[in-house]
Scaffold this motif. Structure first.
Motif, short mmCIF file in Angstrom:
data_model
loop_
_atom_site.label_atom_id
_atom_site.label_comp_id
_atom_site.label_asym_id
_atom_site.label_seq_id
_atom_site.Cartn_x
_atom_site.Cartn_y
_atom_site.Cartn_z
N VAL A 1 0.84 -1.19 0.00
CA VAL A 1 0.00 0.00 0.00
C VAL A 1 0.88 1.24 0.00
O VAL A 1 1.61 1.50 0.97
CB VAL A 1 -0.96 0.01 1.20
CG1 VAL A 1 -1.79 1.30 1.20
CG2 VAL A 1 -1.88 -1.21 1.17
N ALA A 2 0.82 2.00 -1.11
CA ALA A 2 1.61 3.24 -1.25
C ALA A 2 0.67 4.43 -1.29
O ALA A 2 -0.26 4.48 -2.11
CB ALA A 2 2.44 3.18 -2.53
N GLY A 3 0.91 5.38 -0.40
CA GLY A 3 0.07 6.57 -0.34
C GLY A 3 0.71 7.73 -1.08
O GLY A 3 1.88 8.06 -0.84
N LEU A 4 -0.04 8.34 -1.99
CA LEU A 4 0.46 9.48 -2.75
C LEU A 4 0.24 10.74 -1.92
O LEU A 4 -0.90 11.15 -1.68
CB LEU A 4 -0.28 9.57 -4.09
CG LEU A 4 0.26 10.56 -5.12
CD1 LEU A 4 1.69 10.21 -5.52
CD2 LEU A 4 -0.64 10.56 -6.36
N ASP A 5 1.34 11.35 -1.49
CA ASP A 5 1.23 12.48 -0.57
C ASP A 5 2.47 13.37 -0.71
O ASP A 5 3.58 12.87 -0.94
CB ASP A 5 1.11 11.96 0.87
CG ASP A 5 0.66 13.04 1.84
OD1 ASP A 5 1.51 13.82 2.31
OD2 ASP A 5 -0.56 13.10 2.12
N ALA A 6 2.27 14.66 -0.55
CA ALA A 6 3.40 15.60 -0.66
C ALA A 6 4.47 15.32 0.39
O ALA A 6 5.64 15.69 0.20
CB ALA A 6 2.88 17.04 -0.52
N ARG A 7 4.10 14.66 1.49
CA ARG A 7 5.06 14.35 2.55
C ARG A 7 5.92 13.13 2.22
O ARG A 7 6.83 12.79 2.97
CB ARG A 7 4.32 14.10 3.87
CG ARG A 7 3.56 15.31 4.40
CD ARG A 7 2.61 14.90 5.51
NE ARG A 7 1.48 14.11 5.00
CZ ARG A 7 0.52 13.59 5.76
NH1 ARG A 7 0.57 13.75 7.08
NH2 ARG A 7 -0.46 12.91 5.22
N GLY A 8 5.62 12.46 1.12
CA GLY A 8 6.33 11.24 0.76
C GLY A 8 7.81 11.48 0.54
O GLY A 8 8.22 12.50 -0.02
N VAL B 1 -5.20 6.95 7.41
CA VAL B 1 -4.87 6.30 6.14
C VAL B 1 -3.36 6.38 5.89
O VAL B 1 -2.72 5.40 5.48
CB VAL B 1 -5.65 6.93 4.98
CG1 VAL B 1 -5.12 6.46 3.63
CG2 VAL B 1 -7.13 6.59 5.10
N ALA B 2 -2.78 7.56 6.15
CA ALA B 2 -1.34 7.73 5.94
C ALA B 2 -0.54 6.78 6.84
O ALA B 2 0.47 6.20 6.42
CB ALA B 2 -0.94 9.18 6.22
N GLU B 3 -0.99 6.60 8.08
CA GLU B 3 -0.30 5.69 9.00
C GLU B 3 -0.44 4.24 8.58
O GLU B 3 0.42 3.41 8.88
CB GLU B 3 -0.85 5.88 10.42
CG GLU B 3 -0.49 7.23 11.04
CD GLU B 3 -1.15 7.44 12.39
OE1 GLU B 3 -1.99 6.59 12.78
OE2 GLU B 3 -0.85 8.45 13.05
N THR B 4 -1.52 3.92 7.87
CA THR B 4 -1.75 2.54 7.42
C THR B 4 -0.88 2.19 6.21
O THR B 4 -0.51 1.02 6.03
CB THR B 4 -3.23 2.34 7.06
OG1 THR B 4 -4.03 2.67 8.20
CG2 THR B 4 -3.53 0.91 6.64
#
Length: 308
Positions: A232-239, A268-271
């Motif tokens: 599971v990869a989250g698309l986020d500016a903090r990545g 969600v980000a923590e998951t």
């Protein structure tokens, strides 16, 4: 003359408390269903617009459950041109111009039933929206189960949306999912865009081939996907990792896309197993969710082609 004796307080029953009220409502519902060709559930209450409601306008009116109504001559003809699935086209007696005639032809060619209705009936159906004498009924979308998305495609790619509330973004993401080989799109059941006429139009018909599943709890579903072997990869500016450098892109993957501005929610980000980003120049802080998802899916697809 004798004085009339003053009576006590009135105890007149309200209409809904009288013994005949239920039977009368049932009879009215049956009569309405016969006249319009639309099933009506007896005993339900139709929402009546308040005097403080926003100004009426043409466009789309959707309900949380049940069919959606597209109202107004321009929105209806555009929906039919886009091939949005429809269950009925209601046309007011005497309504006729180029757009109405084209709508009737498009509906006839697509096998959509044509029903004639009076102004009063269309007013009732649309809660008195400005329908301009024409209403298109779009059936309720049948969502897939989240598990169904795991049974399509190799390697698997599921796009999950967190906080995306614009149906046009959902439609654009589905279109990109079709272009880049994703199994399907996962959306939360609440506080998220659903499949509406607007989503159908933006998807350019790809909603017919790309399933959309609804998750009662997005975090729980993502954890279930992880247990099934998906990264599971989250698309986020903090990545910390650019999407083009995602090593896990070649394997079973869930790409989670957040809303523009807010990004992914905390839980969600923590998951997510990893947060990834799209490298951008200094002149833009964020991208539209549909655009960001399209770029990320392109990069994932390119990396998979290079590895194959």
């Amino acid at each position: 003359m004798a004085k009339r004796r003053k009576k006590g307080p009135s105890h007149t029953l309200k209409a809904e408390d009288r013994h005949w009220y239920g039977k009368r409502q049932t009879a009215r519902a049956a009569k309405s269903a016969t006249r319009t060709g639309t099933p009506t559930t007896a005993g339900t209450t139709r929402r009546t617009p308040s005097s403080s409601a926003p100004a009426e306008r043409t466009g789309r009116r959707s309900a949380p459950d049940g069919p959606e109504l597209v109202t107004g001559r321009n929105p209806v003809v555009e929906a039919l041109r886009a091939g949005i699935p429809a269950s009925a086209l209601y046309v007011m007696t005497g309504a006729s111009d180029d757009r109405v005639r084209e709508s009737i032809k498009l509906a006839t060619d697509a096998g959509v039933p044509l029903l004639e209705a009076g102004r009063t009936e269309l007013d009732r159906m649309t809660d008195r929206a400005v329908h301009q004498g024409i209403v298109l009924q779009v059936p309720e979308y049948r969502y897939a189960h989240p598990d169904d998305l795991l049974q399509r495609g190799t390697p698997q790619l599921v796009v999950a949306l967190d906080g995306v509330t614009d149906p046009r973004n959902l439609g654009a993401i589905v279109r990109s999912a079709a272009a880049f080989g994703a199994n399907g799109v996962l959306v939360p059941e609440r506080r998220a865009a659903g499949v509406t006429a607007g989503a159908w139009k933006t998807s350019a018909g790809t909603l017919a081939s790309v399933p959309v599943a609804r998750a009662t709890n997005l975090v729980r579903t993502l954890k279930a996907y992880q247990s099934a072997g998906l990264f599971v990869a989250g698309l986020d500016a903090r990545g910390a990792v650019g999407v083009g450098d995602l090593e896990a892109a070649s394997g079973p993957l869930v790409l989670v896309v957040g809303s523009e501005g807010k990004g992914l929610s905390r839980l969600v980000a923590e998951t997510c197993d990893l947060l990834i980003n799209i490298p951008m120049g200094p002149n833009a802080e964020s991208l539209n969710a549909g655009v960001a998802a399209g770029i990320a899916m392109y990069e994932i697809s390119s990396r998979r082609r290079r590895r194959s």
